[in-house]
Design an enzyme around this catalytic site. Sequence first.
Site, PDB file in Angstrom:
ATOM      1  N   ARG A  60       0.795  -1.226   0.000  1.00 57.02           N
ATOM      2  CA  ARG A  60       0.000   0.000   0.000  1.00 57.02           C
ATOM      3  C   ARG A  60       0.829   1.278   0.000  1.00 57.02           C
ATOM      4  O   ARG A  60       0.659   2.146  -0.848  1.00 57.02           O
ATOM      5  CB  ARG A  60      -0.865   0.033   1.264  1.00 57.02           C
ATOM      6  CG  ARG A  60      -2.271  -0.301   1.063  1.00 57.02           C
ATOM      7  CD  ARG A  60      -2.819  -0.722   2.413  1.00 57.02           C
ATOM      8  NE  ARG A  60      -2.238  -2.014   2.734  1.00 57.02           N
ATOM      9  CZ  ARG A  60      -2.823  -3.140   2.436  1.00 57.02           C
ATOM     10  NH1 ARG A  60      -3.997  -3.138   1.865  1.00 57.02           N
ATOM     11  NH2 ARG A  60      -2.264  -4.296   2.711  1.00 57.02           N
ATOM     12  N   THR A  61       1.766   1.348   0.950  1.00 54.92           N
ATOM     13  CA  THR A  61       2.540   2.591   1.089  1.00 54.92           C
ATOM     14  C   THR A  61       3.375   2.835  -0.161  1.00 54.92           C
ATOM     15  O   THR A  61       3.427   3.940  -0.695  1.00 54.92           O
ATOM     16  CB  THR A  61       3.445   2.505   2.342  1.00 54.92           C
ATOM     17  OG1 THR A  61       2.643   2.125   3.446  1.00 54.92           O
ATOM     18  CG2 THR A  61       4.109   3.831   2.629  1.00 54.92           C
ATOM     19  N   LYS A  89      25.192  -6.303   0.614  1.00 51.65           N
ATOM     20  CA  LYS A  89      26.653  -6.488   0.535  1.00 51.65           C
ATOM     21  C   LYS A  89      27.346  -5.912   1.765  1.00 51.65           C
ATOM     22  O   LYS A  89      28.561  -5.820   1.805  1.00 51.65           O
ATOM     23  CB  LYS A  89      27.191  -5.789  -0.723  1.00 51.65           C
ATOM     24  CG  LYS A  89      26.640  -6.335  -2.023  1.00 51.65           C
ATOM     25  CD  LYS A  89      27.155  -5.495  -3.190  1.00 51.65           C
ATOM     26  CE  LYS A  89      26.414  -5.861  -4.464  1.00 51.65           C
ATOM     27  NZ  LYS A  89      26.534  -4.796  -5.460  1.00 51.65           N
ATOM     28  N   ARG A 110      11.550   2.939   3.920  1.00 50.74           N
ATOM     29  CA  ARG A 110      10.943   2.021   4.886  1.00 50.74           C
ATOM     30  C   ARG A 110      12.033   1.059   5.314  1.00 50.74           C
ATOM     31  O   ARG A 110      12.795   0.557   4.479  1.00 50.74           O
ATOM     32  CB  ARG A 110       9.774   1.242   4.293  1.00 50.74           C
ATOM     33  CG  ARG A 110       9.365   0.116   5.235  1.00 50.74           C
ATOM     34  CD  ARG A 110       8.072  -0.508   4.908  1.00 50.74           C
ATOM     35  NE  ARG A 110       6.963   0.385   5.214  1.00 50.74           N
ATOM     36  CZ  ARG A 110       5.747  -0.052   5.465  1.00 50.74           C
ATOM     37  NH1 ARG A 110       5.478  -1.333   5.460  1.00 50.74           N
ATOM     38  NH2 ARG A 110       4.783   0.802   5.702  1.00 50.74           N
ATOM     39  N   HIS A 138       5.039   5.806  11.401  1.00 51.59           N
ATOM     40  CA  HIS A 138       4.622   5.737   9.997  1.00 51.59           C
ATOM     41  C   HIS A 138       3.782   6.994   9.780  1.00 51.59           C
ATOM     42  O   HIS A 138       2.561   6.943   9.701  1.00 51.59           O
ATOM     43  CB  HIS A 138       3.803   4.461   9.792  1.00 51.59           C
ATOM     44  CG  HIS A 138       3.453   4.172   8.360  1.00 51.59           C
ATOM     45  ND1 HIS A 138       3.896   4.947   7.314  1.00 51.59           N
ATOM     46  CD2 HIS A 138       2.723   3.178   7.821  1.00 51.59           C
ATOM     47  CE1 HIS A 138       3.437   4.440   6.186  1.00 51.59           C
ATOM     48  NE2 HIS A 138       2.724   3.359   6.467  1.00 51.59           N
TER      49      HIS A 138
END
Lengths: 313, 143
Positions: A60-61, A89, A110, A138
């Site tokens: 969604r985000t 890495k 995120r 959020h």
Amino acid sequence: MTTPAAGLEDFAGRDLISMRDFRREELLAFLDEAQRYEGFSEPILAGKVMGSLFFEPSTRTHLSFNSAMQRLGGSSIGFADAKVSSTAKGESLSDTIRVVENYCDVVLIRHPREGAARLAAESTSLPVINAGDGTNQHPTQTLLDLYTIRQTRGRLDNLKIAFIGDLKYSRTVHSLIETLTHFDNELFLVSPTSLRMPASFIDELDDRGTVYTEDEDFFSIASDVDIIYTTRIQQERFPDPIEYEKVKNAYRIDRAAIERIGGNVTLMHPLPRLNEISTDLDDFPGSAYFAQARNGVTVRKAVLSLLLGQSRG
Amino acid sequence: MTALREGTVIDHLVAGTALKVLFVLGIEFEGAVTIGLNLDSVKMGRKDMIKIDHREVSQQEVAKIALISPRARFSIIRNFQVVNKFTPELPKLIENLIVCPNPSCISNEERVKTKFGVERSDPVKVRCHYCERTLSEEEIKLL
């Protein structure tokens, strides 16, 4: 475009990391501004690039930010899986940000670790948007929740709001409740004992003088509320599956429940839902959960524009 | 306890915290260190106390001790005279003193200075600048 509206002057170039960084006046000014982005899609961000760094998955985000950016004429680069980034890495987050800042105008991040977005913001002079940092914040979810509350109830004060379900782990609930302490509302915190609001948040409500009641029984408070904000109870939070079975359907809301508590209530849910809200309520006029998803794009358009120094005000 | 000629007296330590305070100050002392544990106190009921010969505590050490025992009272002694007596005030931001107990906090993964905002001095409540968790006095672990 035009000069920013009062209260929004400082948004250009600013980061959006935590709802704790907002003052009440800024919140209200932001929500006014966001309203101007309803259905708006003109290329005011043409030539701007969003660097979208998703170190953990999100549907969604991720989609709604991409949609917001593209509807305003901008474009997006990035990854949706940490496995394909240099982090795999062994590169540090700060180094990743210092590299990516050369490719874009705004960074969206995120990350599974709490505080990652704050550190990212300290690693670059570009505006950084937190799209979720672990169980912490959020902020665009909270902004779209506030936007939806004001849209459906016409105000952000003098409301009775019930939060139901997992109040212990839900980042969405914590952030919204903390932000609501800027306003004058009565809160009802309904959850099984094992998923009660953490003491640190209760402390904060006490410090801010917010009126609240904690209860296990939804129906003892439900007839009185303007808004029911319900969340998914996550099975993975329960070491004992029997405990999960006991509570998973405890707060299921269906049409019969709504009839029992009276009809004039707004139903909110950050989605995805499991059993918390019955699908027979999808056409109920008070159901606002799909409106929340729609408002997500509107709010994110406003966030991107403001941080990139544009304003419709 | 005998009178100090030069050094620091730390009084009104919460009972049971003196050894923790000594740990903060390190183990290298030039002169004698006298420790009183669980002493009678009119104000506190019980308290701890430390006298350190030939050593004046630094501001950094004072801030650390204030986190362990916010009502500690410091007296700096020179030539048997108290030249400075104070109860420390915590700064608004504490850098590189506290370790965040949240294993999922980015400060435990990347090489960054830890930062904690002081939300309350007594009882102490601090908030991690990164993960935003609050810590009470008992939860604070020093670096």
